[in-house]
Design a protein around this motif. Sequence first.
Motif, PDB file in Angstrom:
ATOM      1  N   TRP A 144       0.872  -1.042  -0.188  1.00 14.69           N
ATOM      2  CA  TRP A 144      -0.052   0.027   0.066  1.00 14.69           C
ATOM      3  C   TRP A 144       0.764   1.397  -0.122  1.00 14.69           C
ATOM      4  CZ3 TRP A 144      -1.104   2.909   4.548  1.00 14.69           C
ATOM      5  CH2 TRP A 144      -1.861   4.283   4.123  1.00 14.69           C
ATOM      6  N   THR A 145       1.982   1.215   0.827  1.00 19.14           N
ATOM      7  CA  THR A 145       2.897   2.457   0.786  1.00 19.14           C
ATOM      8  C   THR A 145       3.749   2.387  -0.592  1.00 19.14           C
ATOM      9  OG1 THR A 145       4.586   1.358   2.131  1.00 19.14           O
ATOM     10  CG2 THR A 145       3.060   2.766   3.327  1.00 19.14           C
ATOM     11  N   ALA A 146       3.993   1.459  -1.013  1.00 17.75           N
ATOM     12  CA  ALA A 146       5.117   1.516  -2.155  1.00 17.75           C
ATOM     13  C   ALA A 146       4.512   1.696  -3.345  1.00 17.75           C
ATOM     14  CB  ALA A 146       5.847   0.137  -1.859  1.00 17.75           C
ATOM     15  N   ARG A 147       3.138   1.095  -3.560  1.00 15.84           N
ATOM     16  CA  ARG A 147       2.597   1.265  -4.851  1.00 15.84           C
ATOM     17  C   ARG A 147       1.322   1.926  -4.966  1.00 15.84           C
ATOM     18  NH1 ARG A 147       5.282  -1.960  -8.945  1.00 15.84           N
ATOM     19  NH2 ARG A 147       3.211  -1.682 -10.057  1.00 15.84           N
ATOM     20  N   PRO A 148       1.380   2.996  -5.934  1.00 15.84           N
ATOM     21  CA  PRO A 148       0.049   3.592  -6.040  1.00 15.84           C
ATOM     22  C   PRO A 148      -1.196   2.947  -6.548  1.00 15.84           C
ATOM     23  CG  PRO A 148       1.463   4.151  -7.862  1.00 15.84           C
ATOM     24  CD  PRO A 148       2.258   3.281  -7.066  1.00 15.84           C
ATOM     25  N   ASP A 149      -1.113   1.687  -7.067  1.00 16.22           N
ATOM     26  CA  ASP A 149      -2.202   0.982  -7.645  1.00 16.22           C
ATOM     27  C   ASP A 149      -2.355  -0.196  -6.703  1.00 16.22           C
ATOM     28  OD1 ASP A 149      -0.007  -0.511  -7.927  1.00 16.22           O
ATOM     29  OD2 ASP A 149      -0.429  -1.257  -9.900  1.00 16.22           O
ATOM     30  N   PHE A 150      -2.407   0.080  -5.211  1.00 13.29           N
ATOM     31  CA  PHE A 150      -2.769  -1.070  -4.443  1.00 13.29           C
ATOM     32  C   PHE A 150      -3.632  -0.354  -3.256  1.00 13.29           C
ATOM     33  CE2 PHE A 150      -2.381  -3.584  -0.567  1.00 13.29           C
ATOM     34  CZ  PHE A 150      -2.232  -4.693  -1.208  1.00 13.29           C
ATOM     35  N   PRO A 151      -4.882  -0.968  -3.213  1.00  9.25           N
ATOM     36  CA  PRO A 151      -5.559  -2.002  -3.982  1.00  9.25           C
ATOM     37  C   PRO A 151      -6.071  -1.178  -5.508  1.00  9.25           C
ATOM     38  CG  PRO A 151      -7.119  -1.619  -2.309  1.00  9.25           C
ATOM     39  CD  PRO A 151      -5.946  -0.581  -2.061  1.00  9.25           C
ATOM     40  N   PRO A 152      -6.014  -2.038  -6.737  1.00  9.94           N
ATOM     41  CA  PRO A 152      -6.268  -1.397  -7.787  1.00  9.94           C
ATOM     42  C   PRO A 152      -7.574  -0.877  -7.923  1.00  9.94           C
ATOM     43  CG  PRO A 152      -5.272  -3.786  -8.271  1.00  9.94           C
ATOM     44  CD  PRO A 152      -5.713  -3.317  -6.625  1.00  9.94           C
ATOM     45  N   ALA A 153      -7.958   0.278  -8.513  1.00 10.78           N
ATOM     46  CA  ALA A 153      -9.177   1.028  -8.598  1.00 10.78           C
ATOM     47  C   ALA A 153     -10.354   0.111  -8.749  1.00 10.78           C
ATOM     48  CB  ALA A 153      -9.181   2.120  -9.340  1.00 10.78           C
ATOM     49  N   ASP A 154     -10.139  -0.804  -9.672  1.00 11.37           N
ATOM     50  CA  ASP A 154     -11.429  -1.675 -10.223  1.00 11.37           C
ATOM     51  C   ASP A 154     -11.247  -3.152  -9.553  1.00 11.37           C
ATOM     52  OD1 ASP A 154      -9.222  -2.218 -11.515  1.00 11.37           O
ATOM     53  OD2 ASP A 154      -9.968  -2.701 -13.397  1.00 11.37           O
ATOM     54  N   ALA A 155     -10.451  -3.226  -8.399  1.00 14.65           N
ATOM     55  CA  ALA A 155     -10.310  -4.474  -7.886  1.00 14.65           C
ATOM     56  C   ALA A 155     -11.525  -5.112  -7.191  1.00 14.65           C
ATOM     57  CB  ALA A 155      -9.304  -4.448  -6.951  1.00 14.65           C
ATOM     58  N   ASP A 156     -11.632  -6.475  -7.476  1.00 15.03           N
ATOM     59  CA  ASP A 156     -12.640  -7.041  -6.458  1.00 15.03           C
ATOM     60  C   ASP A 156     -12.200  -7.414  -5.236  1.00 15.03           C
ATOM     61  OD1 ASP A 156     -14.321  -7.441  -8.797  1.00 15.03           O
ATOM     62  OD2 ASP A 156     -13.394  -9.164  -9.370  1.00 15.03           O
ATOM     63  N   HIS A 157     -12.894  -7.362  -4.206  1.00 16.86           N
ATOM     64  CA  HIS A 157     -12.645  -7.451  -3.083  1.00 16.86           C
ATOM     65  C   HIS A 157     -13.069  -8.577  -2.374  1.00 16.86           C
ATOM     66  CE1 HIS A 157     -11.001  -3.272  -2.718  1.00 16.86           C
ATOM     67  NE2 HIS A 157     -12.033  -2.961  -3.282  1.00 16.86           N
ATOM     68  N   ALA A 158     -12.709  -9.092  -1.159  1.00 17.17           N
ATOM     69  CA  ALA A 158     -13.028 -10.236  -0.464  1.00 17.17           C
ATOM     70  C   ALA A 158     -14.367  -9.852   0.035  1.00 17.17           C
ATOM     71  CB  ALA A 158     -12.222 -10.709   0.932  1.00 17.17           C
ATOM     72  N   ILE A 159     -15.401 -11.162  -0.160  1.00 14.10           N
ATOM     73  CA  ILE A 159     -16.686 -11.055   0.039  1.00 14.10           C
ATOM     74  C   ILE A 159     -16.915 -10.802   1.704  1.00 14.10           C
ATOM     75  CG2 ILE A 159     -19.155 -12.058   0.109  1.00 14.10           C
ATOM     76  CD1 ILE A 159     -17.561 -13.652  -2.390  1.00 14.10           C
ATOM     77  N   GLY A 160     -17.622  -9.698   1.870  1.00 14.80           N
ATOM     78  CA  GLY A 160     -17.702  -9.313   3.220  1.00 14.80           C
ATOM     79  C   GLY A 160     -18.386 -10.214   4.170  1.00 14.80           C
ATOM     80  N   ALA A 162      -9.833  -8.329   9.381  1.00 13.47           N
ATOM     81  CA  ALA A 162      -9.860  -7.006   9.461  1.00 13.47           C
ATOM     82  C   ALA A 162      -9.130  -6.409   8.281  1.00 13.47           C
ATOM     83  CB  ALA A 162      -8.973  -6.317  10.685  1.00 13.47           C
ATOM     84  N   VAL A 163      -8.110  -7.356   7.904  1.00 15.35           N
ATOM     85  CA  VAL A 163      -7.469  -6.564   6.474  1.00 15.35           C
ATOM     86  C   VAL A 163      -7.997  -6.984   5.526  1.00 15.35           C
ATOM     87  CG1 VAL A 163      -5.239  -7.278   5.418  1.00 15.35           C
ATOM     88  CG2 VAL A 163      -5.014  -6.971   7.836  1.00 15.35           C
ATOM     89  N   LEU A 164      -8.666  -8.452   5.596  1.00 13.79           N
ATOM     90  CA  LEU A 164      -9.541  -8.764   4.382  1.00 13.79           C
ATOM     91  C   LEU A 164     -10.900  -7.973   4.168  1.00 13.79           C
ATOM     92  CD1 LEU A 164      -7.738 -11.385   4.037  1.00 13.79           C
ATOM     93  CD2 LEU A 164      -9.889 -12.695   3.891  1.00 13.79           C
ATOM     94  N   GLY A 165     -11.314  -7.578   5.141  1.00 14.25           N
ATOM     95  CA  GLY A 165     -12.923  -7.058   4.914  1.00 14.25           C
ATOM     96  C   GLY A 165     -12.899  -5.659   5.327  1.00 14.25           C
ATOM     97  N   LEU A 166     -11.881  -5.060   6.184  1.00 18.12           N
ATOM     98  CA  LEU A 166     -12.124  -3.476   6.794  1.00 18.12           C
ATOM     99  C   LEU A 166     -11.051  -2.686   5.910  1.00 18.12           C
ATOM    100  CD1 LEU A 166     -12.968  -4.129  10.560  1.00 18.12           C
ATOM    101  CD2 LEU A 166     -14.684  -3.452   8.519  1.00 18.12           C
ATOM    102  N   VAL A 167      -9.815  -3.087   6.196  1.00 17.50           N
ATOM    103  CA  VAL A 167      -8.973  -2.227   5.465  1.00 17.50           C
ATOM    104  C   VAL A 167      -8.887  -1.760   4.264  1.00 17.50           C
ATOM    105  CG1 VAL A 167      -6.354  -1.936   5.382  1.00 17.50           C
ATOM    106  CG2 VAL A 167      -7.282  -3.118   7.466  1.00 17.50           C
ATOM    107  N   PRO A 168      -9.148  -2.728   3.161  1.00 21.46           N
ATOM    108  CA  PRO A 168      -9.315  -1.813   1.804  1.00 21.46           C
ATOM    109  C   PRO A 168     -10.279  -0.752   1.829  1.00 21.46           C
ATOM    110  CG  PRO A 168      -9.382  -4.592   1.894  1.00 21.46           C
ATOM    111  CD  PRO A 168      -9.562  -4.185   3.138  1.00 21.46           C
ATOM    112  N   GLY A 169     -11.358  -0.935   2.680  1.00 25.67           N
ATOM    113  CA  GLY A 169     -12.316   0.193   2.601  1.00 25.67           C
ATOM    114  C   GLY A 169     -11.752   1.641   3.260  1.00 25.67           C
ATOM    115  N   TRP A 170     -10.815   1.410   4.192  1.00 21.14           N
ATOM    116  CA  TRP A 170     -10.194   2.537   4.911  1.00 21.14           C
ATOM    117  C   TRP A 170      -9.022   3.126   4.172  1.00 21.14           C
ATOM    118  CZ3 TRP A 170      -9.693  -0.397  10.291  1.00 21.14           C
ATOM    119  CH2 TRP A 170     -11.051  -0.657  10.737  1.00 21.14           C
ATOM    120  N   LEU A 171      -8.625   2.372   3.385  1.00 24.41           N
ATOM    121  CA  LEU A 171      -7.047   3.076   2.821  1.00 24.41           C
ATOM    122  C   LEU A 171      -7.586   4.045   1.854  1.00 24.41           C
ATOM    123  CD1 LEU A 171      -5.320  -0.301   1.530  1.00 24.41           C
ATOM    124  CD2 LEU A 171      -5.027   1.139   3.704  1.00 24.41           C
ATOM    125  N   PRO A 172      -7.191   5.377   2.144  1.00 21.17           N
ATOM    126  CA  PRO A 172      -7.006   6.541   1.118  1.00 21.17           C
ATOM    127  C   PRO A 172      -6.715   6.133  -0.233  1.00 21.17           C
ATOM    128  CG  PRO A 172      -5.286   6.787   2.304  1.00 21.17           C
ATOM    129  CD  PRO A 172      -5.773   5.529   2.962  1.00 21.17           C
TER     130      PRO A 172
END
Lengths: 854, 131
Positions: free
Chosen positions: A703-719, A844-854
């Motif tokens: 997340w810090t090293a790559r601008p495309d993490f997570p990719p904008a159109d990525a599928d996420h884990a199923i909540g 938390a990493v699978l379900g919550l963090v991707p939503g929180w990342l700016p």
Amino acid sequence: MTRPAPLPVAEGPYPPTEEMLSEPVSSEDQDRGKAELRAAWKTPQGWRYISAVNNTEVGVWYSLTAFGFMLLAGLLALAMRVQLAFPDMTFLDADRFNQFFTMHGSAMMFLFAVPMFEAISILLLPAFLGARDMPFPRLSAYGYWCFLIGGCFVMGSLLFDAGPKAGWFMYPPLATEEEGIGPDIWLLGLSFIEVASIAAAVELIVGALKCRPPGMRVNIMPLYAWYVMVVGGMILFAFPPLIAGDFLFELQRSFDWPFFDPERGGDPILWQHLFWIFGHPEVYIVFLPSIAIAAMIVPTVARRPIVGYSWIVLSAVGTGFLSFGLWVHHMFTTGLPQISLGFFSAASEAVVIPTGIQLFAFVATLMVGRVRMSLPMLWIAGALAIFVAGGLTGVMLAIVPFNWQAHDTYFIVAHLHYTLFGGMVFPVIAGVYYFYPFIAKKLLSERLGRWAFWLIFTGFNVTFLPMHLTGLMGMPRRIFTYPESSGWGTLNLISTIGAFVVAAGFAVFLYDLLRPKSRQGQIPRNPWDAGTLEFSHDVPEEAWGVRSVPYVTSRYPLWDQPKLVERMDAGRYYLTDSPDHQRETIVTSVIDAKPIYVQRVTGPAWITIWAAIFTGGAFIFPTFHIYKPAIVCGAFAIVCVLYWLWTSTARPPKDEMREAGLGLRLPTYMSGPDSVGWWGMWITMLGDATAFASIVFGFFFYWTARPDFPPADADHAIGVWVAAAALLGVLAWAATVLAREVNRRGNVMLARLALVLAPLSAAAAAGAAWLAVRDLDPVSHVYPAILWALMVWLVVHLCAGIVMQCYCLAGSLFGKVTPRHDADLRNVTLYWHFVALKVLVTAAVLGLVPGWLP
Amino acid sequence: MTKINENEDAHEFRSEAVSLWRITFGPLIWAVHFAASYAATALICAKGGAVEGLRLGIGIGTGVALVAIAWLGWQAWRQWDLLCDRDWENDQGTGEDRHQFLGHAAFLLAVVSFIGVSYVALPALLIGTCR
């Protein structure tokens, strides 16, 4: 239902008074005790010898094997030196040269330096502590056999021209793209050995904390034990990041999950971080225990107690911590921010302070003592001279601008060999000379020893001193040849000549070590007049460790407690007999070493060898991308370990109390934090949690090293499934805790019910975790790949947890686990505390963090 | 003759139950300070952000860490109790010596941690940019 009576605790007089200690023991009792102990500790004879697990046997095999690998790796170095002797040599081709330098570094680190520490500690630590054996002898034996199998496998690859060739640090993309199975051999073979290293670390920490003799409080334990504790702790935090890295790396090699592939969002720098978070503490992991040998030898030579015991404890603990803040100084040229480089540069300078303090403490001890120069001291003196030179170039290299200049040149080769020879090889050889009378009940030759010293010392400096200059003249590392016009020819020739002088020195040492010494006769018991307990050993040898476990009140008991050895021999201390012919040792409290209970230790067994063979299969088959036999081997390995645990650990004892000597009565069973098994679990889980944290670190690193993490159109884990996994995982944990609590209160049926519910819930949690990421494609991008990696890690731990819960259920059904004898259940609950933590963090990493990342 | 389960220094013993951990508190503060400074720098430099704010933050964090270490060091110094008995070695197998030894070790580790934290803060003081 009535609450069951608690387990008995120690009773009787303690500490023993002078009067009690001078009470004579009748000669019949002495003879009976001796006969019983001999029967209990009998070493298997003939071909059964390899089933031995006693630390004195396993330790010797371990040291000799590690030394053998060191000689092989040394031969590789000689071949490389021949190739580099003259410009444009064709002794080795580029490919073989690459294999040789890769294996030279890997073998010296993974097959020699770290295993040698473990080998020496397994061999000596019980003797320093007046203990009969390590707390888990079969674990040492298992670790040894894993090491032997893994080491032969990795070294053997050279014979088939299939060795890894990307350097001992296996940098991607070179190593991820490399053809052939070389990198897989490195990753899987060495992971296998790392597991063995962690096993040994667990054993050594528990040994130093819990197996000290009565009275040996933390302020008087031998410095070696302090170092073992610190180094064991470092292994627990340094090796797991590498194991996590290996895990990601092998997923990329085998299944093309792009962790280190920048095209698909990965980043090769993550490997460098994980490798060096391991790699830099690693050099202190090999340095500290070797310098610990110096801390044992110096007081003997100076014939006085060490000066600044607390200062040495400070330097061991301080170095242990600071060494974790240095890893980026291997990565100064990777383009990290300047301020970050500054932090690591500063920490690299700070670590010099504790390192220097211990050397000053040794010098001070020698200055105020009455020095009697001996062969071990000669080697220690050589070690100090060489190490100080290596340390000073280290200070230079910690400065960023200089590092940029010297990076990847022979200056680095010179620096690291000065630190490793001075900090590891010389002190270890000093230790071999010093402890040889204890290990083999013979003495090594003074004359040959001096020859070996001067050959190795001179040869070493002739080899490596010119390399500083070769490096400053610009010769890069890892090149297989160079043109005449470079002007490096003369210096390289000098280095090559020196290398052969070193080899001659090792030949002399090897001959002295292995030549028959039967004409020497019986040696004195304490040839150096040392003050520590190992030289109370029996000459000729007895397998029981100590005749009786002493009561210790001083740092140098053989100097300060004049009647100690006589009383130990006469069986006037603790555990002087063994009525049931059981192997036992005494377990004491962590801080003050008050006797707590008598631990039954395991005896000779074949099951450890089988477990190691099957574990080897589980690691070695995947190298060739053969997975079904690997899974079968893994299953058999688990069955072997379960069988060994079920049949010989934590079984309810026949007698709850045992006469331990001097009127003291000690329990024979303990559960929870008083027992060694609980400590073993706790320490293992710390290491395991570190590996898990490294993978989570990977997520945030991307997340810090790559601008495309997570990719904008990525599928996420199923909540929904993530939430279900979290709930069910926590439920499995709660059921385990409930089982422990109600079992302790005597409600066995409810406990069994909870132990049926718990694995079902855990299995459902594993299924939900899989469903949560099932639709993501781990090959497409690093984001789904790291989610998959976290899921796999969690599921593996849930499965292990299920096996443990079923083990406890079976234990409860077959009378191994009872309301009073619940050690297994308590250890499993401790494991589940960590699993619950992993469940929550993963969710938390699978379900919550991707939503929180700016 | 004392019995093993009647503990004459029960009170003292309880207070020591965490001591082996306590000697590592100083270096632990160093580790937390180090990791936090490194993580904050990596974040700010990668994601863009005020380097001045970062330096100020590290400065404040350093101040907090140094005060905490100094406090631990002071506690440990009192536990070592050097000025009362002038005992540098604490090498007897007694509860008192063990108590003072742990104080001595914790004190020395606090000193090293203090130096370590100060060193690690220097780059933030001296270097003004990420590049």
